[in-house]
Scaffold this active site. Structure first.
Site, PDB file in Angstrom:
ATOM      1  N   CYS A  22      34.079 -10.394  18.753  1.00 22.58           N
ATOM      2  CA  CYS A  22      33.747  -9.914  20.018  1.00 22.58           C
ATOM      3  C   CYS A  22      33.122  -8.470  20.036  1.00 22.58           C
ATOM      4  CB  CYS A  22      34.549 -10.540  21.080  1.00 22.58           C
ATOM      5  SG  CYS A  22      33.477 -10.677  22.602  1.00 22.58           S
ATOM      6  N   LYS A  36      41.453  -8.275  15.671  1.00 23.09           N
ATOM      7  CA  LYS A  36      40.561  -7.608  16.588  1.00 23.09           C
ATOM      8  C   LYS A  36      40.665  -5.979  16.253  1.00 23.09           C
ATOM      9  CE  LYS A  36      37.793  -8.095  21.056  1.00 23.09           C
ATOM     10  NZ  LYS A  36      37.706  -8.899  22.089  1.00 23.09           N
ATOM     11  N   GLU A  61      35.792 -17.371  19.873  1.00 23.53           N
ATOM     12  CA  GLU A  61      36.787 -16.676  20.064  1.00 23.53           C
ATOM     13  C   GLU A  61      37.802 -17.137  21.194  1.00 23.53           C
ATOM     14  OE1 GLU A  61      37.631 -11.960  21.729  1.00 23.53           O
ATOM     15  OE2 GLU A  61      35.754 -12.967  22.513  1.00 23.53           O
TER      16      GLU A  61
END
Length: 364
Positions: free
Chosen positions: A237, A196, A122
């Site tokens: 994440c 995300k 990331e």
């Protein structure tokens, strides 16, 4: 529609469990019953006076409908070949040009070691901070000079004939910024782009506070992409904490979920491996993660420990916290073996709960 029904029948203080019938859609009182494997004399003694009424719900257990636990119904699992994955845990500096060159070199090394699929961390081209995201952001849609990071990924994927899940970088689209992962196929073309979905907004007093929403916008779309190395779901994440997203990916037939991520020194030791193993075990698929290497002098210190987890929740390969490249084998045939051993998909109670994939449902 005929189906086998198991029921419990009580008569003269005796409790006998049997597979009783194949029934049609007619009411129970109008359907033929076949008592299997019960001797005729035992039937005459114990069941001759037994009567079934249309409302005898206590006699028949409600039928579990596992296929109804997913809406729309789950997709079948494709059968890709055996593949090798490379996890490139990279150090990240404030020098963007250096970061891009460094990532290129790592991808080339992983491919040289046999990786057909390469995963990056990331935010690998930029420091992880709200101050840095606007400065390092790239216009991925424009490509070329407007996005040197993805241009590099495209070129390397095409030249080496590998699939790249390109970690994530800050993306600029109009007046919005996103934390975005790009997937490139063996032809160098962009196959998928995942923004995300769940932003990292946390406050653990005395430990860590971070609010991605100060600069970033949340994505709106789950991402599953078919590649030469399997059907892959993408999360970034904090997305890993939301089991519903992984469940959707499993229902869409994903073999593997890739989560580029940068857990920190507070949540990393507690939750990083645990989350990966839980997502893999619950959904009976592979999970791969890739973190930046740990830099104790950085404003945000990553935990590291990039990992590959198998469908039984077993850790197959993992780095420590420093820079590293690990190569691991993914055998997709294991998925069917694990699912046969623990047949979750056939045991779900669609009469009690249901996972609804809004995106797929609306597309029908």
């Amino acid at each position: 529609m005929k189906s086998a029904v198991s029921s419990l029948v009580r008569s003269n203080n005796s409790l006998i469990s049997r597979t009783l019938l194949y029934h049609s859609s007619k009411p129970i009182s109008q359907s033929p019953f076949f008592l299997s494997n019960i001797p005729k004399n035992l039937f005459n003694q114990r069941y001759q006076k037994l009567q079934f009424s249309p409302n005898s719900t206590s006699i028949m257990a409600s039928l579990s409908k596992s296929e109804q636990a997913r809406e729309p119904p789950a997709l079948p699992l494709p059968s890709p070949p055996l593949t090798k994955i490379g996890l490139c845990q990279l150090s990240v500096t404030p020098d963007k040009e250096r970061n891009i060159k460094h990532a290129r070199k790592a991808i080339e090394e992983a491919a040289q070691k046999g990786a057909q699929l390469v995963l990056l961390p990331e935010i690998w081209n930029s420091p992880y901070s709200n101050d840095s995201f606007p400065v390092y952001a790239e216009d991925i849609n424009a490509g070329g000079d407007a996005s040197p990071s993805t241009a590099m990924l495209s070129e390397v994927a095409s030249r080496l004939k590998i699939t790249i899940v390109g970690g994530s970088i800050p993306e600029r689209c109009g007046d919005k910024l996103y934390n975005t992962c790009c997937v490139f196929g063996t032809d160098g073309k962009l196959k998928a782009k995942h923004r995300k979905i769940h932003l990292f907004d946390i406050d653990i007093p005395g430990k860590i506070t971070f609010m991605e929403s100060k600069t970033l916008t949340a994505g709106e779309t789950p991402t599953v992409v078919d590649t030469d190395v399997g059907r892959i779901g993408i999360g970034i994440c904090y997305d890993i904490r939301f089991t519903e997203l992984a469940m959707i990916y499993a229902a869409r037939g994903a073999h593997l979920i890739c989560y580029p991520g940068a857990f920190n020194m507070t949540t990393g030791p507690l939750h990083w491996e645990l989350s990966q193993r839980a997502r893999a075990m619950d959904n009976q698929l592979y999970v791969a993660t890739c973190s930046p290497a740990r830099d104790p002098g950085a404003g945000y210190v990553a935990w590291g420990h990039s990992t590959l987890v198998g469908p039984f929740g077993e850790v197959l390969a993992s780095t420590e916290h420093e820079e590293d490249i690990i190569i691991a084998e993914i055998d997709y045939s294991i998925l069917e073996q694990r699912r046969a051993s623990l047949p979750f998909t056939k045991q779900r109670r669609g009469d009690l709960y249901k996972l609804v994939d809004i995106q797929r449902l609306n597309s029908h």
